[in-house]
Design an enzyme around this catalytic site. Structure first.
Site, short mmCIF file in Angstrom:
data_model
loop_
_atom_site.label_atom_id
_atom_site.label_comp_id
_atom_site.label_asym_id
_atom_site.label_seq_id
_atom_site.Cartn_x
_atom_site.Cartn_y
_atom_site.Cartn_z
N LYS A 178 0.88 -1.19 0.00
CA LYS A 178 0.00 0.00 0.00
C LYS A 178 0.90 1.22 0.00
CE LYS A 178 -2.08 2.91 1.97
NZ LYS A 178 -1.98 4.33 1.58
N GLY A 231 6.18 4.94 8.48
CA GLY A 231 5.31 6.11 8.46
C GLY A 231 5.35 6.81 9.80
N THR A 233 4.37 7.97 13.73
CA THR A 233 4.17 7.23 14.99
C THR A 233 2.69 7.06 15.30
OG1 THR A 233 6.33 7.86 15.82
CG2 THR A 233 4.69 7.27 17.47
N GLY A 236 1.55 4.25 13.31
CA GLY A 236 2.23 3.06 13.86
C GLY A 236 1.48 2.50 15.06
N GLU A 253 8.89 1.32 11.24
CA GLU A 253 9.89 2.39 11.17
C GLU A 253 9.11 3.67 11.29
OE1 GLU A 253 12.60 3.20 7.97
OE2 GLU A 253 12.68 1.05 7.60
N CYS A 287 12.68 10.70 7.89
CA CYS A 287 12.45 10.31 9.29
C CYS A 287 13.69 10.55 10.13
CB CYS A 287 11.97 8.87 9.37
SG CYS A 287 13.07 7.72 8.54
N GLU A 388 7.76 16.00 15.50
CA GLU A 388 8.37 15.91 14.18
C GLU A 388 7.69 16.90 13.22
OE1 GLU A 388 7.78 12.13 12.15
OE2 GLU A 388 9.85 12.20 11.50
#
Ligand code: ADP
Length: 494
Positions: A178, A231, A233, A236, A253, A287, A388
């Site tokens: 995806k 992608g 957090t 995630g 990651e 990242c 971030e």
């Protein structure tokens, strides 16, 4: 320059190419706002069809029993095919993500290298015979999981796709990929090359579309036995919960807010070049971006001035211009998000030392540009120093001594990467061991090698990608006991 035929509006589902059943979405060139292509998203029936066909293809003896060196040959052919189409693939990715051609060429080369590396790893990976503690021979074998759901972001599509597809195929699985909603084009082109190289087509389906619809359907599909995610957090955490409910493995990651540390003895030229590259290459959409820049208090003014002068001199432009250092952000929506985060930094008391706005250069007016930005005057716990931004925005932070530095550098929920700039290797190694990060670069930054494991600690990730053993993370381990006893088990004797 050789143009890449823009992929038609078709997606590979379980071995055949078809129009996505979901809504169409435009792939926009962020350098000028033009539409490169329009791709229909996959729908849930296509996710289901891809999973079923993938499971069947993975279980087919033609693939399941293919000896590792023969499977490796297919992966090596994929590497060759990527190299044969390197320039058009790079151009396609530049047009869909805005990245400079220099970067996309490197990403395409990395994708080819990844397939070649996992071909070699597959041929040479060995099993284990654990020492026996009885009258039996014990063997530990590794078997494919079946169908892997791979979910990737928009910042480096072909490289992040390859880092999941290559080890997952090497391990004997089928993959449902995806890609991010805005940047599916290079993933679709990659799928054609994988098929053309002779990999059974149902082993790779590419299912573009919104994460909360298509990504969610993949993650919850009963035939998907492992999730491999790169992608943010927040996403995630969502996928971690799905994996927990389903009791399936997940590797992640995730994000970062990585410290890059200047010591008093750092080489000026090397350090300035490395820090700029660490935060402003890829327009900060990385990242591992070195977004918190720690400067020794005693030399703060000098280092800040050098960095500001160098950041101000960076050349902005379209990714197709060889002179460009800072390309547009990947989408206009993302550029606006970055701008809003800088506005919030101002509200938090940040001093904008350079950048902090959209450029007023007429030449750049149609693209999603944002000036390289350096901020200071913020407390280490300000949101801007903790969250971030994923854009060309660095924060300058002074430190007093090593203890203060380590405490500040580690005071974040993230633990992805770190840069250390010093002429003293003892200090470098001491700091490297104390900083909570999956990767530490010493007198360099953002260097990668597929043979070197990559992982995040704390909220930056779970599990390890890259390296030979990544193949194992796409397999299940099974133990076999083969009796060497001459007598029946005594317990059952009468
Ligand atoms: P970024 O912040 O880099 O855009 P995201 O985590 O939002 O990162 O997106 C990374 C990938 O995860 C994209 O392919 C996106 O579509 C997908 N995604 C987003 N939300 C979900 C979800 N709830 N389930 C599965 N995939 C998702």
């Amino acid at each position: 320059m050789q143009p890449f035929p823009v992929p038609p509006d078709e997606i590979p589902v379980g071995g055949g190419w078809q129009r996505g059943g979901g809504p169409a979405s435009a792939c926009v060139d962020p350098a000028d706002g033009s539409t490169v292509a329009s791709i229909h998203a996959a729908d849930s029936a296509q996710v289901d069809a891809a999973a079923r066909a993938g499971a069947a293809a993975a279980a087919d003896p033609a693939w399941r029993d293919l000896l590792p060196h023969r499977r490796a040959r297919l992966l090596a052919r994929v590497a060759d095919a990527i190299e044969d189409h390197a320039e058009p693939l790079a151009l396609l990715q530049t047009r869909n993500t805005g990245k400079t051609l220099g970067e996309t060429r490197a990403l395409v080369a990395s994708a080819a290298g990844t397939f070649r590396y996992y071909a070699a790893a597959l041929e040479t990976l060995e099993g284990e015979l654990p020492p026996s503690r009885g009258a039996h021979l014990t063997m530990s074998v590794h078997e494919p999981i079946g169908v892997v759901g791979a979910i990737t972001p928009w910042n480096s599509p072909i490289a992040s796709d390859a880092q999941k597809i290559a080890p997952a195929l090497a391990a004997g699985n089928a993959v449902l990929l995806k890609p991010a909603e805005a940047t599916p084009l290079v993933s679709l082109a990659l799928a054609r090359l994988v098929q053309d190289a002779g990999v059974p087509p149902a082993l790779l389906s590419v299912l573009p579309g919104p994460g909360t619809v298509v990504g969610d359907a993949i993650s919850r599909h009963p035939l998907v036995g492992k999730l491999a995610f790169t992608g943010g957090t927040t996403t995630g955490r969502v996928l971690g919960r799905v994996a927990a409910d389903r009791i399936i493995p997940v590797t992640m990651e995730l994000g970062g807010k990585s410290p890059t540390i200047v010591c008093e003895d750092s080489d000026v030229e090397e350090t300035v070049a490395g820090i700029l590259y660490g935060i402003f290459s890829s327009t900060g959409q990385s990242c591992v971006a070195g977004s918190r820049i720690f400067l020794p208090r005693r030399q703060y003014g000098e280092w800040a001035s050098r960095l500001i002068a160098a950041a101000t001199a960076l050349r902005l432009g379209p990714g197709t211009d060889p002179a460009t250092q800072v390309a547009p952000l990947a989408t206009f929506a993302h550029r606006d998000k970055v701008a809003a985060m800088v506005d919030r930094a101002r509200e938090e008391g940040a001093v904008v030392r350079c950048g902090g706005r959209i450029p007023d250069d007429e030449r750049l007016s149609r693209g999603a540009y944002y000036l390289p930005t350096l901020l200071d005057g913020l407390a280490p716990d300000a949101k801007t120093c903790q969250e971030e931004i994923f854009g060309p925005v660095g924060v300058l932070l002074p430190y007093e001594d090593e203890e203060d530095l380590v405490a500040q550098a580690n005071s974040t929920v993230y633990g992805l990467a770190c840069g250390i700039w010093t002429a003293d290797y003892r200090r470098a190694l001491r700091l490297a061991r104390r900083i909570e990060a999956g990767t530490v670069w010493i007198n360099t930054y953002k260097q990668f090698s597929i043979s070197t494991p990559f992982s995040g600690t704390k909220e930056s990730g779970l599990g390890t990608d890259k390296g030979r053993t990544a193949i194992r993370s796409y397999q299940r381990q099974k133990s076999l006991y083969l009796s060497l006893a001459d007598e029946p088990i005594p317990w059952a004797r009468g």
